[in-house]
Write a protein that holds these residues in place. Structure first.
Motif, PDB file in Angstrom:
ATOM      1  N   VAL A 130       0.858  -1.184   0.000  1.00  0.00           N
ATOM      2  CA  VAL A 130       0.000   0.000   0.000  1.00  0.00           C
ATOM      3  C   VAL A 130       0.895   1.235   0.000  1.00  0.00           C
ATOM      4  O   VAL A 130       1.863   1.306   0.766  1.00  0.00           O
ATOM      5  CB  VAL A 130      -0.923   0.047   1.238  1.00  0.00           C
ATOM      6  CG1 VAL A 130      -1.905   1.215   1.119  1.00  0.00           C
ATOM      7  CG2 VAL A 130      -1.687  -1.255   1.404  1.00  0.00           C
ATOM      8  N   ARG A 161       1.104   5.723  -0.245  1.00  0.00           N
ATOM      9  CA  ARG A 161       0.425   7.013  -0.109  1.00  0.00           C
ATOM     10  C   ARG A 161       0.465   7.731  -1.464  1.00  0.00           C
ATOM     11  O   ARG A 161       1.048   8.808  -1.612  1.00  0.00           O
ATOM     12  CB  ARG A 161       1.099   7.857   0.961  1.00  0.00           C
ATOM     13  CG  ARG A 161       1.059   7.244   2.362  1.00  0.00           C
ATOM     14  CD  ARG A 161       1.656   8.188   3.388  1.00  0.00           C
ATOM     15  NE  ARG A 161       1.837   7.559   4.683  1.00  0.00           N
ATOM     16  CZ  ARG A 161       0.882   7.440   5.601  1.00  0.00           C
ATOM     17  NH1 ARG A 161      -0.310   7.932   5.345  1.00  0.00           N
ATOM     18  NH2 ARG A 161       1.130   6.846   6.752  1.00  0.00           N
ATOM     19  N   LEU A 220       3.844   3.802   3.674  1.00  0.00           N
ATOM     20  CA  LEU A 220       3.075   4.108   4.875  1.00  0.00           C
ATOM     21  C   LEU A 220       3.981   4.482   6.036  1.00  0.00           C
ATOM     22  O   LEU A 220       3.594   5.228   6.926  1.00  0.00           O
ATOM     23  CB  LEU A 220       2.203   2.915   5.263  1.00  0.00           C
ATOM     24  CG  LEU A 220       1.098   2.530   4.264  1.00  0.00           C
ATOM     25  CD1 LEU A 220       0.304   1.340   4.810  1.00  0.00           C
ATOM     26  CD2 LEU A 220       0.165   3.697   3.989  1.00  0.00           C
ATOM     27  N   ASP A 237      -1.141   2.196  11.221  1.00  0.00           N
ATOM     28  CA  ASP A 237      -1.899   2.037   9.984  1.00  0.00           C
ATOM     29  C   ASP A 237      -3.300   1.489  10.215  1.00  0.00           C
ATOM     30  O   ASP A 237      -3.977   1.068   9.277  1.00  0.00           O
ATOM     31  CB  ASP A 237      -1.157   1.083   9.028  1.00  0.00           C
ATOM     32  CG  ASP A 237       0.228   1.601   8.657  1.00  0.00           C
ATOM     33  OD1 ASP A 237       0.425   2.828   8.704  1.00  0.00           O
ATOM     34  OD2 ASP A 237       1.092   0.778   8.325  1.00  0.00           O
ATOM     35  N   LEU A 268      -6.353   2.528   8.008  1.00  0.00           N
ATOM     36  CA  LEU A 268      -6.433   1.927   6.679  1.00  0.00           C
ATOM     37  C   LEU A 268      -6.763   0.444   6.750  1.00  0.00           C
ATOM     38  O   LEU A 268      -7.715  -0.033   6.125  1.00  0.00           O
ATOM     39  CB  LEU A 268      -5.106   2.125   5.939  1.00  0.00           C
ATOM     40  CG  LEU A 268      -4.971   1.411   4.596  1.00  0.00           C
ATOM     41  CD1 LEU A 268      -5.989   1.946   3.599  1.00  0.00           C
ATOM     42  CD2 LEU A 268      -3.560   1.563   4.048  1.00  0.00           C
ATOM     43  N   ALA A 301      -8.379   1.192  -0.230  1.00  0.00           N
ATOM     44  CA  ALA A 301      -7.174   2.021  -0.351  1.00  0.00           C
ATOM     45  C   ALA A 301      -7.468   3.256  -1.196  1.00  0.00           C
ATOM     46  O   ALA A 301      -7.113   4.386  -0.830  1.00  0.00           O
ATOM     47  CB  ALA A 301      -6.039   1.208  -0.971  1.00  0.00           C
ATOM     48  N   LEU A 304      -9.364   6.063   0.456  1.00  0.00           N
ATOM     49  CA  LEU A 304      -8.589   6.841   1.424  1.00  0.00           C
ATOM     50  C   LEU A 304      -7.413   7.582   0.774  1.00  0.00           C
ATOM     51  O   LEU A 304      -6.522   8.064   1.453  1.00  0.00           O
ATOM     52  CB  LEU A 304      -8.091   5.925   2.537  1.00  0.00           C
ATOM     53  CG  LEU A 304      -9.199   5.311   3.414  1.00  0.00           C
ATOM     54  CD1 LEU A 304      -8.625   4.271   4.362  1.00  0.00           C
ATOM     55  CD2 LEU A 304      -9.922   6.412   4.200  1.00  0.00           C
ATOM     56  N   HIS A 324      -5.121   6.274  -1.212  1.00  0.00           N
ATOM     57  CA  HIS A 324      -3.940   5.430  -1.339  1.00  0.00           C
ATOM     58  C   HIS A 324      -4.081   4.511  -2.550  1.00  0.00           C
ATOM     59  O   HIS A 324      -5.116   4.471  -3.206  1.00  0.00           O
ATOM     60  CB  HIS A 324      -3.743   4.570  -0.089  1.00  0.00           C
ATOM     61  CG  HIS A 324      -3.445   5.361   1.155  1.00  0.00           C
ATOM     62  ND1 HIS A 324      -3.068   6.673   1.140  1.00  0.00           N
ATOM     63  CD2 HIS A 324      -3.479   5.006   2.465  1.00  0.00           C
ATOM     64  CE1 HIS A 324      -2.865   7.104   2.371  1.00  0.00           C
ATOM     65  NE2 HIS A 324      -3.120   6.108   3.202  1.00  0.00           N
TER      66      HIS A 324
END
Length: 466
Positions: free
Chosen positions: A158, A160, A177, A192, A195, A249, A252, A254
């Motif tokens: 994941v 940003r 992250l 985290d 998320l 993801a 949010l 991401h």
């Protein structure tokens, strides 16, 4: 395979209709997995779906020859099997909702979702499509008196980044992250939680239980473990889990990816698959009187998975990039060594022993990019072949298999893996020759696209030096 899966019962249909009304559902996402594991679907208005929830929805068979970037794959030269083309007019397939998978989806506005079985106009399963491939192998297990239970552990990265910013950066130097990798890191997991908690909650809302969440060995990498289910349900959950992770993801800001490797060195992302066979309430992998509590059936199944590992690698590692994950030996923990052991993570097949309910076999070879339906079908086919032919795995390996040059490894490239898959007696017998040919040709297209591409590495290395 014949049409041996009856349509929905009147009770199922009534329950779906009641849920549509009670929950104020306005739209239903209806579809399923293509050969790459991508979600091919339609939104159907709830008023239409409610008229007959079990009625087929029509989707063009063009989805069977789209590559992972939606380019149409032309019929291969000399190929005579099923292959939708413009010449056939890209006919509709009947997408028959499996109402056991129907669920409201809180994170789709006023929405619900249902998975389908793809069939032709005669009501026959389209054999080459993944859910039908797994159904076929599960039917074989059922005929032998077994109910397969499986569970996937899925690793993913994941960042940003949005999909747009990741592409603008060339997918390099993406914002993680946290700083560095923190395997089993409690602080990172807590940091985290917003998320990962959103992903867990979204999974729970559609009936997928998350057994554990852990930070993994790569930067910004996580693993979420699903609970044991019947084989088809487990594959459905794996397929939908990826959908959930990516959507949460994205919501949010991401980007999540199940890409098997991001760069040289370090960990890739795997799909570890746990499995057992049951006869009623009895786990047939368990025998309290046998060494390690593993029954003869469990050993045969382990032997079958191990002996067919190389010929099914094309399924466990379906893309060109998949084979980068196997490079580097122990540092990648990729299940590339063709042997088995008891509670040893350096071998492809790992026996997990304990009480009857927890005794199982784990296959560590599949990458996170594997199609859960096809991967589960392959390992089940290998295991059943081992049982039906009374294959013995030998003594479990002891030590670090990655450091042992005498232990065989999986194929080094997708091209090599495809040759083994296409010639595999087990694959052709348990999947069907038509399915093997179709899958092989879709993967050869991937190899051809890679071979014709000019990469940044090639330009940088050769532009000014030749």
């Amino acid at each position: 395979m014949g049409n041996n899966h009856p349509s929905a019962s009147s009770e199922e249909i009534a329950k779906v209709r009641a849920t549509l009304e009670e929950r104020g559902i306005k739209r239903v996402l209806v579809g399923g997995a293509d050969v790459h594991g991508q979600f091919r679907a339609k939104f159907i208005p709830a008023w239409r779906f409610a008229k007959d929830p079990a009625a087929p929805i029509h989707i063009s068979d063009v989805i069977a020859i789209l590559d992972i970037e939606d380019e149409m794959i032309p019929r291969p030269a000399g190929y005579e099997g099923w292959w939708p083309t413009w010449d056939s007019g890209f006919e509709d397939m009947e997408c028959v909702p499996d109402l056991s998978t129907f669920t409201p989806v809180p994170w789709i506005e006023d929405g619900a979702m249902v998975l389908v079985d793809f069939r032709d106009h005669g009501g026959r399963p389209v054999r080459a499509l993944p859910r039908n491939v797994l159904r076929n192998v599960v039917d074989r297990a059922t005929g032998l008196g077994f109910t397969p239970r499986m569970a996937g552990e899925y690793e993913f990265f994941v960042f940003r980044e949005t999909a747009k910013t990741a592409r603008e950066k060339g997918f390099r130097d993406l914002a993680t992250l946290g700083e560095g990798a923190t395997m089993y890191g409690g602080e990172r997991a807590h940091a985290d939680l917003g998320l990962i908690g959103a992903m867990e909650q979204a999974c729970e809302s559609i009936g997928i239980k998350i057994e554990a969440a852990v930070t993994e060995g790569g930067p910004s990498q996580y693993e979420l473990n699903l609970t044991p289910q019947s084989a088809l349900r487990a594959a459905d959950e794996g397929f939908l889990f990826k959908f959930v992770v990516k959507r949460m993801a994205e919501s949010l800001g991401h980007t999540a990816t199940f890409i098997p490797k991001l760069g040289a060195g370090g960990f890739g992302s795997s799909m570890h698959a746990h499995q057992s066979l049951w006869a009623g309430e009895r786990n047939v992998f368990f025998d309290a009187k046998a060494p390690h509590g593993l029954s003869v059936t469990a050993r045969q199944y382990a032997a079958g998975m191990m002996r067919t590992l190389r010929e099914f690698t094309a399924v466990y590692a379906p893309f060109v990039l998949s084979y980068k994950r196997f490079e580097g030996g122990a540092e990648t923990a990729a299940g590339s060594k063709v042997t088995w052991a008891v509670d040893n993570r350096t071998t492809a097949v790992r026996a997990v022993c304990g009480p009857e309910a927890h005794t199982r076999l784990e296959l560590r070879t599949p990458g996170a990019d594997a199609n859960s339906y096809l991967a589960f079908a392959a390992m089940l086919a290998g295991g059943l072949w081992g049982i039906e032919n009374d294959i013995d795995p030998g003594e479990p390996y002891i030590g670090n298999a990655y450091a042992d040059p005498a232990v065989d490894t999986v194929p080094a490239t997708l091209g090599e893996a495809l040759e083994l898959f296409e010639q595999s007696e087990v694959a052709n017998k348990y999947f069907g020759e038509d399915v093997v040919r179709y899958y092989t040709e879709t993967r050869r297209w991937e190899v051809e696209q890679f071979n014709s591409a000019v990469t940044d590495w090639e330009l940088g290395r050769y532009f000014g030096n030749v």
